[in-house]
Scaffold this motif. Structure first.
Motif, PDB file in Angstrom:
ATOM      1  N   ARG A  69     -18.970   4.400  -4.470  1.00  0.00           N
ATOM      2  CA  ARG A  69     -20.299   4.142  -4.727  1.00  0.00           C
ATOM      3  C   ARG A  69     -21.329   5.304  -5.214  1.00  0.00           C
ATOM      4  O   ARG A  69     -21.827   5.377  -6.072  1.00  0.00           O
ATOM      5  CB  ARG A  69     -20.635   3.251  -3.588  1.00  0.00           C
ATOM      6  N   GLU A  70     -20.985   6.597  -4.405  1.00  0.00           N
ATOM      7  CA  GLU A  70     -21.645   7.623  -4.573  1.00  0.00           C
ATOM      8  C   GLU A  70     -21.612   8.563  -5.854  1.00  0.00           C
ATOM      9  O   GLU A  70     -22.437   9.007  -6.318  1.00  0.00           O
ATOM     10  CB  GLU A  70     -21.841   8.614  -3.376  1.00  0.00           C
ATOM     11  N   TRP A  71     -20.288   8.421  -6.133  1.00  0.00           N
ATOM     12  CA  TRP A  71     -19.854   9.462  -7.259  1.00  0.00           C
ATOM     13  C   TRP A  71     -19.493   8.686  -8.676  1.00  0.00           C
ATOM     14  O   TRP A  71     -19.074   9.567  -9.532  1.00  0.00           O
ATOM     15  CB  TRP A  71     -18.882  10.519  -6.661  1.00  0.00           C
ATOM     16  N   GLU A  72     -19.187   7.586  -8.495  1.00  0.00           N
ATOM     17  CA  GLU A  72     -18.808   6.747  -9.569  1.00  0.00           C
ATOM     18  C   GLU A  72     -19.856   5.756 -10.274  1.00  0.00           C
ATOM     19  O   GLU A  72     -20.532   5.770 -11.088  1.00  0.00           O
ATOM     20  CB  GLU A  72     -17.415   5.948  -9.752  1.00  0.00           C
TER      21      GLU A  72
ATOM     22  N   PHE B 107     -22.859   4.900  -8.919  1.00  0.00           N
ATOM     23  CA  PHE B 107     -24.126   5.462  -9.118  1.00  0.00           C
ATOM     24  C   PHE B 107     -24.487   5.841 -10.280  1.00  0.00           C
ATOM     25  O   PHE B 107     -25.807   5.872 -10.876  1.00  0.00           O
ATOM     26  CB  PHE B 107     -24.238   6.689  -7.989  1.00  0.00           C
TER      27      PHE B 107
ATOM     28  N   ARG C 270     -30.239   7.692   1.480  1.00  0.00           N
ATOM     29  CA  ARG C 270     -29.042   7.442   1.080  1.00  0.00           C
ATOM     30  C   ARG C 270     -28.826   8.667  -0.362  1.00  0.00           C
ATOM     31  O   ARG C 270     -27.800   9.096  -0.304  1.00  0.00           O
ATOM     32  CB  ARG C 270     -28.681   6.286   0.685  1.00  0.00           C
TER      33      ARG C 270
ATOM     34  N   ARG D 208     -26.183  16.344  -6.678  1.00  0.00           N
ATOM     35  CA  ARG D 208     -26.617  15.756  -7.881  1.00  0.00           C
ATOM     36  C   ARG D 208     -27.782  16.343  -8.751  1.00  0.00           C
ATOM     37  O   ARG D 208     -27.664  16.273 -10.074  1.00  0.00           O
ATOM     38  CB  ARG D 208     -27.320  14.471  -7.572  1.00  0.00           C
TER      39      ARG D 208
ATOM     40  N   PHE E 207     -28.605  -0.710 -14.735  1.00  0.00           N
ATOM     41  CA  PHE E 207     -28.273  -0.113 -15.935  1.00  0.00           C
ATOM     42  C   PHE E 207     -28.489  -1.002 -16.960  1.00  0.00           C
ATOM     43  O   PHE E 207     -28.340  -0.452 -18.217  1.00  0.00           O
ATOM     44  CB  PHE E 207     -27.040   0.782 -16.275  1.00  0.00           C
TER      45      PHE E 207
ATOM     46  N   MET F 156     -17.198  12.330 -13.095  1.00  0.00           N
ATOM     47  CA  MET F 156     -17.592  11.303 -13.856  1.00  0.00           C
ATOM     48  C   MET F 156     -19.081  11.442 -14.001  1.00  0.00           C
ATOM     49  O   MET F 156     -19.966  11.538 -13.336  1.00  0.00           O
ATOM     50  CB  MET F 156     -17.343  10.171 -12.828  1.00  0.00           C
TER      51      MET F 156
ATOM     52  N   TYR G 111     -31.499   6.188 -12.721  1.00  0.00           N
ATOM     53  CA  TYR G 111     -32.166   4.680 -12.892  1.00  0.00           C
ATOM     54  C   TYR G 111     -33.437   4.538 -12.106  1.00  0.00           C
ATOM     55  O   TYR G 111     -33.590   5.573 -11.061  1.00  0.00           O
ATOM     56  CB  TYR G 111     -31.008   3.733 -12.560  1.00  0.00           C
TER      57      TYR G 111
END
Lengths: 388, 138
Positions: A135-138, A140, B5, B13, B70, B90, B115
């Protein structure tokens, strides 16, 4: 470890079953399997149920207790366990039941799998399925589940020359098989052009390269081989039950043109069963997307790496080919209620091994293999079964 | 989604902060608490390490059916990128026509909006990738 057999199985109809709840589906599949096995409630030592995300699809957790209640077994207070590994939840539930019987802890267990997916809108279902990825790295960053398989498809095409037409042929074959399965969600033929002209979901995967969203449940009854003979003349022996894991993130895999977990589980299963890929008469593989079946037949050693596309094109995996794959219609045509899929594959293997597959019966069905995958390859569960 | 979160992932990020194993020197992203090669030997020796942000497209897809946050952005390009440090990421590849994307394309990370959590919720930021602007000296 004791020898373990399957003595009964059952599936519900697969599809958009708006009139049926999750509990209805669990009860129907479970009772069908119990009736098929000829056992009584008091014969059952434990229950296992695979389900990916009933908590998010219908707001229901605690599936073990739910299954005991709807099957009328609550008063027996038997152990009832829910097992989760995304789309491999069903296969992993069977692996758990197998280990419990093989160890000698229990003699007879019922293993089910169920998912009720159409009580939420399609976009929500897609979002829930994305929880099988990281969930966090793909997810998201906007990756979808078809998107992850599309990345593998594009890589496979680049490295091995696999074509969109070869991918489409997987869907055409499985839909063709699905026309012979009265329980399948889609019982109609499609053409390569239909696939290539369908809406693009995640380039290079079209809508008809993807398995659908489905409601359904399946169940089997597992027993030690010595116990099995008390109930049936047609037990099916579990020659191998293997489970392998890998990173949940696609980006952390050692390669992108294969599922290393499936390769590992296959190696384990062939060793455990004492057979080679050439000994397998037919298989049910996890074709959640067409590219997944191409990689599966390579990961299982049915063809060399990179030859999955050409082999499919040449009809190797057709119902009258050397290794029929997905005679049930596969996830693509039969439907893919994620938690039920691994058990529904076993149901098809049992029908074929017992000569009960009707119009879609394959000629030689002595040894069958099932290949059930969770997420983009974070879990793989492989079973090899034989008629005894 | 609750703000903490995403708030706790800001260093990674925004600034691509990953981890370097002090034992074997391998670099990981997202950060790891243990090196899968050195395992026990790496404990206590995993150090923060920011990636330079450059990499090569290893595979790609163009998303036409987007997830809820998205919607309206489709079609957009997602790629699996091999970073020059050796790890894979990714991410979306932006500022290019869909037909320009290809395996082997050199890309660099850029800081973008990912987003919005509805009209009143937090705006999520993070990395995306764009074509490398300057020619590289081999």
């Amino acid at each position: 470890m004791r020898e373990v057999a399957l003595i009964g199985s059952g599936v519900t109809e697969f599809g958009e079953l708006w009139e049926k709840s999750l509990a209805d589906l669990v009860a129907e599949a479970g009772i069908t399997a119990i009736m098929d096995a000829g056992i009584d409630g008091t014969d059952i030592d434990a229950l296992y149920i695979g389900g990916m995300s009933a908590g998010r699809f219908v707001g229901q957790e605690h599936l073990g207790s739910l299954a005991a209640e709807v099957a009328g077994l609550s008063d027996l207070h038997i152990p009832a366990t829910r097992v989760e590994a995304a789309c491999a939840s069903g296969g992993l539930a069977l692996h758990s039941g197998y280990l419990a019987v093989a160890s000698g802890a229990y003699d007879v267990v019922v293993v089910g799998g169920a998912e009720k997916m159409t009580d939420v809108p399609g976009t929500e279902a897609t979002n829930i399925l994305a929880s099988a990825a990281n969930r966090e790295w793909e997810a998201f960053f906007g990756a979808t589940f078809p998107g992850l398989y599309a990345l593998m498809a594009r890589y496979h095409m680049h490295k091995h020359g696999t074509t969109s037409k070869q991918l489409a042929q997987v869907a055409v074959k499985n839909h063709h098989n699905g026309t012979l399965n009265p329980k399948a969600q889609y019982q109609r033929k499609i053409s390569v052009e239909d696939v290539l002209n369908s809406t693009m979901v995640a380039d290079p995967l079209h809508l008809l390269d993807c398995s659908p969203i489905t409601d359904g449940a399946a169940a089997v009854v597992v027993a030690s081989v010595e116990t099995a003979r008390q109930f049936t003349d047609q037990p099916v022996r579990i020659m191998a039950s293997c489970h392998a894991s890998d990173s949940i993130s696609l980006s952390e895999r050692s390669r992108f043109d294969a599922l290393p977990a499936a390769v590992s589980a296959a190696r384990c299963a062939y060793r455990q069963a004492g057979v080679e890929p050439t000994d397998i008469d037919f298989a049910e593989v996890h074709d959640c997307f067409t590219i997944a079946e191409i990689m599966a037949i390579e990961d299982l050693g049915f063809v060399d790496r990179g030859q999955g596309g050409p082999a499919t094109e040449d009809g190797l995996t057709a119902r009258d080919g050397d290794i029929p794959v997905n005679t049930s219609g596969g996830l693509k045509s039969k439907g893919h209620p994620v938690g039920a899929t691994g058990i529904a594959q076993i149901h098809e293997l049992m029908l074929q091994l017992r000569g009960q597959a009707g119009q879609r019966q394959v000629e030689k069905a002595d040894i069958g293999l099932s290949h059930n995958v969770g997420g983009s390859g974070g879990t793989a569960v492989i079973h090899i079964l034989e008629a005894i | 989604m609750a703000v903490p979160r995403y708030w706790r992932e800001i260093p990674q990020r925004y600034n691509l902060v990953g981890t370097k194993c002090g034992s074997c020197g391998k670099i990981y992203f997202p950060p790891k608490v243990v090196c899968p090669t050195c395992r026990r030997k790496s404990l206590g020796h995993m150090e923060d390490c920011a990636l330079a942000g450059r990499g090569t497209v290893e595979s790609y897809t163009i998303i036409y059916a987007p997830p809820p946050h998205f919607e309206g952005e489709e079609p957009y390009t997602m790629a699996l990128i091999k970073m020059d440090e050796g790890c894979y990421l990714m991410g979306q590849v932006v500022d290019l026509e869909p037909q320009e994307i290809h395996i082997g394309l050199r890309v660099e990370a850029c800081f973008r909006r990912i987003y919005e959590d509805g009209t009143r919720g937090a705006i999520q930021y993070g990395y995306k990738f764009k074509k490398m602007e300057e020619a590289e000296t081999p």
